[in-house]
Every structure is written in structure tokens, then in C-alpha cells.
Design a protein around this motif. Structure first.
Motif, PDB file in Angstrom:
ATOM      1  N   ARG A 587       0.774  -1.183  -0.066  1.00 45.87           N
ATOM      2  CA  ARG A 587      -0.204   0.084   0.143  1.00 45.87           C
ATOM      3  C   ARG A 587       0.949   1.192  -0.097  1.00 45.87           C
ATOM      4  O   ARG A 587       0.439   2.049  -0.684  1.00 45.87           O
ATOM      5  CB  ARG A 587      -1.011  -0.133   1.263  1.00 45.87           C
ATOM      6  CG  ARG A 587      -1.947   1.264   1.362  1.00 45.87           C
ATOM      7  CD  ARG A 587      -2.862   0.884   2.707  1.00 45.87           C
ATOM      8  NE  ARG A 587      -3.416   2.103   2.910  1.00 45.87           N
ATOM      9  CZ  ARG A 587      -3.171   2.858   3.964  1.00 45.87           C
ATOM     10  NH1 ARG A 587      -2.134   2.712   4.654  1.00 45.87           N
ATOM     11  NH2 ARG A 587      -4.069   3.906   4.029  1.00 45.87           N
ATOM     12  N   GLN A 588       2.074   1.277   0.869  1.00 43.16           N
ATOM     13  CA  GLN A 588       2.838   2.479   0.945  1.00 43.16           C
ATOM     14  C   GLN A 588       3.532   2.664  -0.352  1.00 43.16           C
ATOM     15  O   GLN A 588       3.744   3.870  -0.856  1.00 43.16           O
ATOM     16  CB  GLN A 588       3.828   2.411   2.036  1.00 43.16           C
ATOM     17  CG  GLN A 588       3.039   2.343   3.631  1.00 43.16           C
ATOM     18  CD  GLN A 588       4.069   2.279   4.466  1.00 43.16           C
ATOM     19  OE1 GLN A 588       5.220   1.849   4.494  1.00 43.16           O
ATOM     20  NE2 GLN A 588       3.486   2.065   5.730  1.00 43.16           N
ATOM     21  N   ALA A 589       3.903   1.546  -1.142  1.00 39.84           N
ATOM     22  CA  ALA A 589       4.596   1.761  -2.170  1.00 39.84           C
ATOM     23  C   ALA A 589       3.827   2.366  -3.508  1.00 39.84           C
ATOM     24  O   ALA A 589       4.349   3.107  -4.497  1.00 39.84           O
ATOM     25  CB  ALA A 589       5.513   0.179  -2.738  1.00 39.84           C
ATOM     26  N   ILE A 590       2.475   1.762  -3.495  1.00 42.04           N
ATOM     27  CA  ILE A 590       1.697   2.416  -4.388  1.00 42.04           C
ATOM     28  C   ILE A 590       1.322   3.908  -4.357  1.00 42.04           C
ATOM     29  O   ILE A 590       1.514   4.514  -5.207  1.00 42.04           O
ATOM     30  CB  ILE A 590       0.341   1.505  -4.443  1.00 42.04           C
ATOM     31  CG1 ILE A 590       0.710  -0.152  -4.771  1.00 42.04           C
ATOM     32  CG2 ILE A 590      -0.981   2.003  -5.295  1.00 42.04           C
ATOM     33  CD1 ILE A 590      -0.477  -0.948  -4.631  1.00 42.04           C
ATOM     34  N   ARG A 591       1.106   4.045  -2.999  1.00 46.13           N
ATOM     35  CA  ARG A 591       0.867   5.494  -2.824  1.00 46.13           C
ATOM     36  C   ARG A 591       1.968   6.379  -3.162  1.00 46.13           C
ATOM     37  O   ARG A 591       1.931   7.676  -3.272  1.00 46.13           O
ATOM     38  CB  ARG A 591       0.380   5.602  -1.240  1.00 46.13           C
ATOM     39  CG  ARG A 591      -1.158   4.848  -1.546  1.00 46.13           C
ATOM     40  CD  ARG A 591      -1.776   5.403  -0.041  1.00 46.13           C
ATOM     41  NE  ARG A 591      -3.156   4.649   0.064  1.00 46.13           N
ATOM     42  CZ  ARG A 591      -4.009   5.186   0.899  1.00 46.13           C
ATOM     43  NH1 ARG A 591      -3.945   6.000   1.821  1.00 46.13           N
ATOM     44  NH2 ARG A 591      -5.217   4.523   0.705  1.00 46.13           N
ATOM     45  N   ARG A 592       3.340   5.911  -2.803  1.00 46.70           N
ATOM     46  CA  ARG A 592       4.551   6.694  -3.280  1.00 46.70           C
ATOM     47  C   ARG A 592       4.651   6.753  -4.794  1.00 46.70           C
ATOM     48  O   ARG A 592       5.029   7.873  -5.125  1.00 46.70           O
ATOM     49  CB  ARG A 592       5.892   6.076  -2.695  1.00 46.70           C
ATOM     50  CG  ARG A 592       5.877   6.331  -0.995  1.00 46.70           C
ATOM     51  CD  ARG A 592       7.419   5.947  -0.840  1.00 46.70           C
ATOM     52  NE  ARG A 592       7.771   4.603  -1.128  1.00 46.70           N
ATOM     53  CZ  ARG A 592       7.787   3.542  -0.126  1.00 46.70           C
ATOM     54  NH1 ARG A 592       7.025   3.583   1.013  1.00 46.70           N
ATOM     55  NH2 ARG A 592       7.975   2.187  -0.523  1.00 46.70           N
ATOM     56  N   TYR A 593       4.185   5.887  -5.348  1.00 44.75           N
ATOM     57  CA  TYR A 593       4.143   6.049  -7.017  1.00 44.75           C
ATOM     58  C   TYR A 593       3.172   7.165  -7.419  1.00 44.75           C
ATOM     59  O   TYR A 593       3.321   7.820  -8.242  1.00 44.75           O
ATOM     60  CB  TYR A 593       3.995   4.448  -7.325  1.00 44.75           C
ATOM     61  CG  TYR A 593       3.572   4.691  -9.029  1.00 44.75           C
ATOM     62  CD1 TYR A 593       2.137   4.428  -9.377  1.00 44.75           C
ATOM     63  CD2 TYR A 593       4.468   5.108 -10.073  1.00 44.75           C
ATOM     64  CE1 TYR A 593       1.681   4.641 -10.734  1.00 44.75           C
ATOM     65  CE2 TYR A 593       3.853   5.234 -11.216  1.00 44.75           C
ATOM     66  CZ  TYR A 593       2.726   4.919 -11.691  1.00 44.75           C
ATOM     67  OH  TYR A 593       2.307   5.111 -13.005  1.00 44.75           O
ATOM     68  N   LEU A 594       2.010   6.880  -6.756  1.00 46.68           N
ATOM     69  CA  LEU A 594       0.765   7.745  -7.221  1.00 46.68           C
ATOM     70  C   LEU A 594       1.204   9.206  -6.898  1.00 46.68           C
ATOM     71  O   LEU A 594       0.604  10.225  -7.428  1.00 46.68           O
ATOM     72  CB  LEU A 594      -0.365   7.433  -6.250  1.00 46.68           C
ATOM     73  CG  LEU A 594      -1.242   6.088  -6.743  1.00 46.68           C
ATOM     74  CD1 LEU A 594      -2.291   5.817  -5.767  1.00 46.68           C
ATOM     75  CD2 LEU A 594      -1.583   5.937  -8.108  1.00 46.68           C
ATOM     76  N   ASP A 595       2.066   9.475  -5.636  1.00 53.50           N
ATOM     77  CA  ASP A 595       2.350  10.947  -5.578  1.00 53.50           C
ATOM     78  C   ASP A 595       3.081  11.560  -6.790  1.00 53.50           C
ATOM     79  O   ASP A 595       3.447  12.740  -6.961  1.00 53.50           O
ATOM     80  CB  ASP A 595       3.207  11.045  -4.290  1.00 53.50           C
ATOM     81  CG  ASP A 595       2.338  10.616  -3.158  1.00 53.50           C
ATOM     82  OD1 ASP A 595       1.254  10.974  -3.033  1.00 53.50           O
ATOM     83  OD2 ASP A 595       2.762  10.461  -2.009  1.00 53.50           O
ATOM     84  N   THR A 596       3.797  10.616  -7.622  1.00 57.30           N
ATOM     85  CA  THR A 596       4.585  10.995  -8.808  1.00 57.30           C
ATOM     86  C   THR A 596       4.009  11.152  -9.960  1.00 57.30           C
ATOM     87  O   THR A 596       4.562  11.664 -10.947  1.00 57.30           O
ATOM     88  CB  THR A 596       5.969  10.157  -8.743  1.00 57.30           C
ATOM     89  OG1 THR A 596       5.289   8.769  -9.261  1.00 57.30           O
ATOM     90  CG2 THR A 596       6.816   9.870  -7.586  1.00 57.30           C
ATOM     91  N   VAL A 597       2.831  10.700 -10.038  1.00 57.90           N
ATOM     92  CA  VAL A 597       1.969  10.707 -11.357  1.00 57.90           C
ATOM     93  C   VAL A 597       1.238  12.023 -11.277  1.00 57.90           C
ATOM     94  O   VAL A 597       0.640  12.379 -10.576  1.00 57.90           O
ATOM     95  CB  VAL A 597       1.106   9.593 -11.419  1.00 57.90           C
ATOM     96  CG1 VAL A 597       0.220   9.556 -12.792  1.00 57.90           C
ATOM     97  CG2 VAL A 597       1.797   8.239 -11.352  1.00 57.90           C
ATOM     98  N   ALA A 598       1.581  12.766 -12.655  1.00 57.46           N
ATOM     99  CA  ALA A 598       0.817  14.112 -12.509  1.00 57.46           C
ATOM    100  C   ALA A 598      -0.791  13.952 -12.988  1.00 57.46           C
ATOM    101  O   ALA A 598      -1.485  14.877 -12.570  1.00 57.46           O
ATOM    102  CB  ALA A 598       1.569  14.906 -13.881  1.00 57.46           C
ATOM    103  N   GLY A 599      -1.018  12.827 -13.547  1.00 54.31           N
ATOM    104  CA  GLY A 599      -2.596  12.751 -13.861  1.00 54.31           C
ATOM    105  C   GLY A 599      -3.344  12.238 -12.477  1.00 54.31           C
ATOM    106  O   GLY A 599      -4.603  12.371 -12.722  1.00 54.31           O
ATOM    107  N   VAL A 600      -2.786  12.354 -11.423  1.00 56.55           N
ATOM    108  CA  VAL A 600      -3.665  11.681 -10.409  1.00 56.55           C
ATOM    109  C   VAL A 600      -3.944  12.999  -9.323  1.00 56.55           C
ATOM    110  O   VAL A 600      -2.661  13.546  -8.969  1.00 56.55           O
ATOM    111  CB  VAL A 600      -2.667  10.957  -9.500  1.00 56.55           C
ATOM    112  CG1 VAL A 600      -3.361  10.475  -8.075  1.00 56.55           C
ATOM    113  CG2 VAL A 600      -2.487   9.403 -10.191  1.00 56.55           C
ATOM    114  N   ALA A 601      -5.019  13.272  -9.238  1.00 58.99           N
ATOM    115  CA  ALA A 601      -5.432  14.417  -8.343  1.00 58.99           C
ATOM    116  C   ALA A 601      -5.522  14.132  -6.827  1.00 58.99           C
ATOM    117  O   ALA A 601      -5.033  15.048  -6.276  1.00 58.99           O
ATOM    118  CB  ALA A 601      -6.951  14.990  -8.947  1.00 58.99           C
ATOM    119  N   SER A 602      -5.907  12.977  -6.485  1.00 60.69           N
ATOM    120  CA  SER A 602      -5.928  12.858  -5.144  1.00 60.69           C
ATOM    121  C   SER A 602      -6.202  11.219  -5.128  1.00 60.69           C
ATOM    122  O   SER A 602      -6.625  10.530  -5.895  1.00 60.69           O
ATOM    123  CB  SER A 602      -6.890  13.454  -4.271  1.00 60.69           C
ATOM    124  OG  SER A 602      -8.372  13.152  -4.722  1.00 60.69           O
TER     125      SER A 602
END
Length: 621
Positions: A587-602
Motif C-alpha cells: 500500500r505504501q509503495a503504491i501511494r508513493r508511486y501515485l504521488d509522482t504521477v501528474a495525472g493523479v489528483a488525489s
């Protein structure tokens, strides 16, 4: 006497010069004050007297200073004493679990969960629980006649009534539930115990009669009467008759109270007389032990025969006693036992029904709360679905616009244009299945341009049979952009289309009369039909959920990377990643990756009823 002395044996007393002050009781020791310390002892005595004089002087000075304030000091002592008294009452109330009941000026007695305070504390010290008392007296049933077995709790019940009523009228909180009601009685008459006296020539019965005389002579409607073993102490037949007459007089005087008895005639009299009500202390016939619970409404049995059997009295004695009293008495006692048994049965039934009703109410309340939560979540989900539908519609419209633009830019032939229109028509029908989408699809479809019929190319002579060779002008099957063959190797050929060089099967190439060197540069940038079809198939088969449970972190991140790219490309709006809870590392690894994606708002955890922390909901920009 405050003098320092030495204990000396009598034979040695003349060897020490000094003063003999005393000798022991046995005469074997004398106490001598040596001459050497007489002066020191005198000095000590003088200093002690000076100390006493100084203390007296200080106390006189202090008394002189305080004397003008004596009235204030006395008032303060009264205030402190009153506060100490109030605090003592409060501490005792806390210790006995007392409450403030409802109060009224006139006679009233409606108590729930009443406990004798000293019995409560005594049993608590022994680690035992007290059986509380519920008792209700009304103007129509103001005198309670309690019957039941010996050692069944009749006297305890009587004393509980007297103690709690007296506590309240003395300003102490009684140990009852706060829904209880207490009134104020003008007098409390008590006849408990044996007041026989040889000095006053009083027997047990005569002492009781003297108390009855006092009650009859001074009782009034606001009086409370408490009598234990009413009518006892004399021959049963006449004693019961006198007790019944006195009880009748109590009713006429309007007295309130509780009396205990074993007399059958008093039970019958209470049943047939207004103002009187029977009560019984319950008894477990199977375990042969009292339950210490008061039941108002029916008389109780003395259980004399059952108790006699329990104590081991010979059966022939018990049978003879039953014959002496007659079958009517025995049958009456049995009827009372049956009534007590039935009452206990129905009380247990009523308690079980109340518990089930309470459980049903709690279950109903919980279901109503859950239903309201589900309705709220349903409204939220419908709102989110409508928002996602709008985004899908916008994405579909954008895809149609891109297709139209591609057709215009590619200058496609008739077959490709018809294929594009067929797919647009198919997508329009799919979108019409969703509410409010069909009109937008029809409008965009109408805006699609008709296929421009290209001029037929004049293929060079022998092009149909001539194989592909280096330098030939060719085009891909189904495409309109011409290219030049650079190299042929078996069934593969290297062809350059504008700025793009690729290797394809020669079977897919067709000769063309168009000159690749003169073709517009923009024609070199094209999207093949296969690529467009693959993109549309991926969009149609795209799912908004991905399950990466059981994957390693690197595998899960690779899968989620492709998933998020597709979601952004297809304007998914909101997607869900099912990763489970476990240790939380994935879960933490996935959310760290999501923090780097410009297309992810939240992103956030899913609602607890739909997966909670095991699912991450991603909102796309």
C-alpha cells in the motif's frame, strides 16, 4: 516525678550518697537520686516550670487577641460542622449507591431497587450481592400483609421500609433507583422484637398489645406502621382474631404500613378488605431455599411441611401433622405453592420477553442506522456515477472528434472512411444505451465528413504481376500514404514513409503511381487502422478496478503504471486499486508511486463497508 534516679539493690543503697525517692513494689529495688545530680535535676525542674509559665503567658495573649472574635469563631464552627455533616451524608450516599428520589408532601411509597444500607455494605464486604426490593403502596392498597417461610426475608423487608423512610425524613439519601417516589409520614410506629420485662411484669404478648394500644390511640392517616410477627406470642386462634380486629382498626384509621404474619385468617382478611394487600416472599421449592424477593398481590406459604422434610424430621411425624391440621389446610398450602410457582414461571417468561423486545429494538435501531448509511452511500455512489458518466461522455466525444480529424488528415479512401463511419455508428449505439448520451453521439456523427473519393491511381504497366523491388513506390494495404522500398530481403522489405522507416511483409505492400518524394510531410505521420482498432478495443475492455494482491512490489507497480496510463488516456475519472492490508508495504509503495504521477489528483481509502484500507480510490485530474 521527673527526677533522674538510679535503681539500686537495697544492700547497696548506703554505698551511694543521695536522696532515696521510692522503692519497687517487691521491695527489691530502691531508687536513689545521687547527690552529684541533685543540682542538675533542680535546674531541670526550674526550667520546666519556666516553660509552663511561658506557655500559659502565650495562651493568655492569644486568648486576649481572639476574644473579640468569639462570635465569628462560633459562627465559623457551625458552618464547618454543617459542611462536615453534608460531606458525611454525601460520602455515605456514594458508598451505598444512594439516589435522590421524587418527593411529595403527603404519604407516598413507590420504591424500586430498594436496599437496606447496612445489609448492602455487609454483603459487599463478603463479596455477595444483595437482592433489591420493589414495593408499591397506594391509597387503595396502603397496608401490606407479608407472609412466607421463616428465614425468607420478611423481617428484612419490614426493616428496609423503616430504615429507608427514616433516612429520607432525616435528610439522608436512600439507596433506591432515582425513579422511586417517597412521601413524608407524620408518625412512624414500629413494633419489632421482644419487649418482655420481668421488672415491668410484661410478657411477650402483653408487650405487643401495649404497642398496639399506642398505635391505635395515636395513629392517623399520615402515619406509617411497621409490625413484625403480627398477632404472635399467644394462643394462635385468639391471637389471630385479635390481630384481625386490630388490622381492621388500622384500615379504619387510614394508616399506611407493612406487617408480617403467618396467620391464615389475616391472609384471607387482606384478600377481602379494601386498603389491604397481600404480599409474599418467594421460595424455591426445588432447591428448598428462599429467594428473598417480594411479590405483591398474593399471599405466601409458610412452607412448614417442606422445611420440616428438608430438616430430616421423620415422615411419620409429618404425616401425623398433616392429619391433625386437615386436608383443607394442606390443600390450601399446596394451592399457594402452585400460585407461587406459576408466578415465578410467568415472571421469567415476562423477563425473557422483555429481553427479546429490547434485543429486537436494538437490532431494529441498528438496521435503521445501517439503512440510512446505505441510502447516503447510494446517493453518493449515484452522484459519482453520474459524474463519471459525464467524463466518459466527454472522453467519447473527444475520441470521435479525434477520429474525424484523423479521417480528414489522412485523405482516406472510400473503404477506410466507410469502416470509420461503421465504427462510429457502432459506438453511437453503445452510447445510446446510457441515459442522455444518444443525442450527443448523433450530433457528432452528423458532423463527420463524407468520404472523399480519391482519384483512381494509374498503376504502372505490369504492376499487378511484378514483384516488389528496391526503388518501387508502394503503399501499405489499406493505407493511403506512399513510400519508397529501400531493401528487399526474402519476404520482408524495408520501406520509408516520409520520415518513418519500417520493415513489413511484402504481401502487405501494393504498387502505387503516387510519388513518395512529393507527398506532403504531414502524411508521414499517421495512425494505422490496426493501431486505432487496438486502442478502441482496449478502451472498451478497460475496467476501473485492478487487483494486485499477491504480487511482489515491482510487479504490482509495473501493472499499476500501465493501468494508470490507460485510465488517464481513457479519461476514467476515478479508479480503484485492490492491494489488501497485509503488512502495509505494498500500500505504501503504491501511494508513493501515485504521488509522482501528474495525472493523479488525489487518492484515499475506500469506505469501510466496501474494503476500507485494503482498497485505494484514485481520482484522476
Amino acid at each position: 516525678d521527673g527526677r533522674l534516679v538510679i535503681p539500686v539493690a537495697p544492700m547497696n543503697k548506703r554505698r551511694i550518697s543521695g536522696i532515696v525517692h521510692d522503692e519497687s513494689a517487691s521491695g527489691k529495688t530502691v531508687f536513689i537520686e545521687p547527690a552529684e545530680v541533685v543540682e542538675a535535676n533542680n535546674r531541670i525542674r526550674e526550667l520546666q516550670m519556666e516553660e509552663r509559665r511561658e506557655i500559659t503567658r502565650i495562651l493568655i495573649r492569644l486568648a486576649d487577641g481572639l476574644r473579640p472574635s468569639i462570635p465569628l469563631i462560633e459562627e465559623s464552627v457551625e458552618v464547618v460542622a454543617r459542611l462536615d455533616f453534608v460531606r458525611a451524608k454525601a460520602r455515605y450516599a456514594v458508598e451505598t449507591d444512594a439516589c435522590m428520589p421524587s418527593l411529595s408532601d403527603g404519604p407516598e411509597l413507590e420504591w424500586y431497587h430498594a436496599c437496606h444500607p447496612e445489609l448492602l455494605l455487609s454483603l459487599r464486604r463478603q463479596g455477595r450481592e444483595i437482592v433489591p426490593l420493589d414495593i408499591v403502596l397506594t391509597p387503595g392498597a396502603r397496608l401490606l400483609v407479608i407472609s412466607g417461610p421463616n428465614a425468607g426475608g420478611k423481617s428484612v423487608c419490614l426493616k428496609t421500609v423503616g430504615v429507608l423512610q427514616y433516612m429520607l425524613q432525616c435528610g439522608l439519601l436512600p439507596p433506591v433507583h432515582d425513579n422511586s417516589h417517597f412521601g413524608i409520614f407524620s408518625d412512624i410506629f414500629v413494633d419489632i422484637g421482644d419487649d418482655q420485662s420481668i421488672e415491668d411484669d410484661l410478657s411477650t404478648y402483653s408487650s405487643h398489645l401495649r404497642n398496639m394500644k399506642t398505635i391505635v390511640g395515636n395513629g392517623r392517616p399520615g402515619s406509617l406502621v411497621l409490625i413484625d410477627e403480627f398477632g404472635g406470642g399467644t394462643e394462635p386462634q385468639i391471637g389471630g382474631a385479635i390481630a384481625q380486629a386490630i388490622l381492621h382498626r388500622f384500615v379504619d384509621l387510614g394508616l399506611w404500613g407493612v406487617v408480617t404474619t403467618h396467620y391464615q385468617n389475616l391472609k384471607h382478611f387482606a384478600e377481602d378488605t379494601d386498603g389491604l394487600v397481600n404480599g409474599s416472599m418467594l421460595y424455591d421449592r426445588h432447591l428448598m431455599q428462599p429467594l428473598f424477593r417480594l411479590s405483591i398481590g398474593n399471599p405466601g406459604s409458610s412452607f412448614a411441611v417442606e422445611i420440616a422434610r428438608k430438616t430430616g424430621l421423620p415422615q411419620e411425624i409429618i404425616r401425623e401433622a398433616e392429619e391433625i391440621v386437615g386436608s383443607d389446610y394442606v390443600n390450601l398450602d399446596k394451592y399457594l405453592l402452585d400460585i407461587a410457582r406459576d408466578r415465578k414461571y410467568w415472571e421469567n417468561k415476562r423477563m425473557a420477553i422483555r429481553q427479546k423486545e429490547k434485543k429486537l429494538e436494538e437490532t431494529l435501531r441498528r438496521y435503521e442506522e445501517e439503512a440510512e448509511t446505505l441510502r447516503s452511500q447510494r446517493r453518493e455512489i449515484i452522484g459519482e456515477a453520474r459524474q463519471e458518466a459525464r467524463k466518459i461522455l466527454e472522453g467519447s466525444n473527444a475520441a470521435i472528434e479525434r477520429t474525424i480529424r484523423t479521417i480528414r488528415e489522412a485523405q482516406a479512401d472510400r473503404e477506410r472512411t466507410q469502416e470509420a463511419r461503421r465504427k462510429l455508428e457502432q459506438e453511437r449505439r453503445q452510447m445510446e444505451s446510457a441515459k442522455g448520451v444518444g443525442s450527443g453521439g448523433n450530433e457528432l456523427l452528423r458532423r463527420a465528413p463524407k468520404a472523399k473519393k480519391p482519384k483512381p491511381e494509374a498503376p504502372p504497366a505490369g504492376a499487378a504481376s511484378r514483384p516488389i523491388a528496391v526503388g518501387d513506390a508502394v503503399k501499405l494495404d489499406g493505407e493511403g500514404t506512399p513510400g519508397r522500398v529501400l531493401e528487399v530481403s526474402g519476404k520482408r522489405a524495408t520501406v520509408v514513409f516520409g520520415m518513418l522507416k519500417t520493415t513489413v511483409d511484402t504481401a502487405r505492400l501494393r504498387h502505387t503511381a503516387a510519388d513518395p518524394d512529393r507527398a506532403p510531410a504531414r502524411q508521414a505521420s499517421f495512425v494505422s487502422t490496426a493501431t486505432a482498432d487496438d486502442l478502441r478495443d482496449r478502451q472498451l475492455s478497460f475496467k476501473r478496478d485492478i487487483d494486485v494482491r499477491g504480487m511482489r512490489v515491482d510487479e504490482a507497480l509495473q501493472a499499476i503504471t500501465y493501468f494508470i496510463d490507460d485510465a488517464v488516456q481513457f479519461s476514467a475519472g476515478r479508479v480503484r486499486i485492490l492491494h489488501g492490508t497485509g503488512t502495509g508495504a505494498l500500500r505504501q509503495a503504491i501511494r508513493r508511486y501515485l504521488d509522482t504521477v501528474a495525472g493523479v489528483a488525489s487518492y484515499r481509502d475506500e469506505h469501510v463497508q466496501f474494503g476500507g484500507a485494503g482498497i485505494t480510490v484514485v481520482d484522476l485530474a
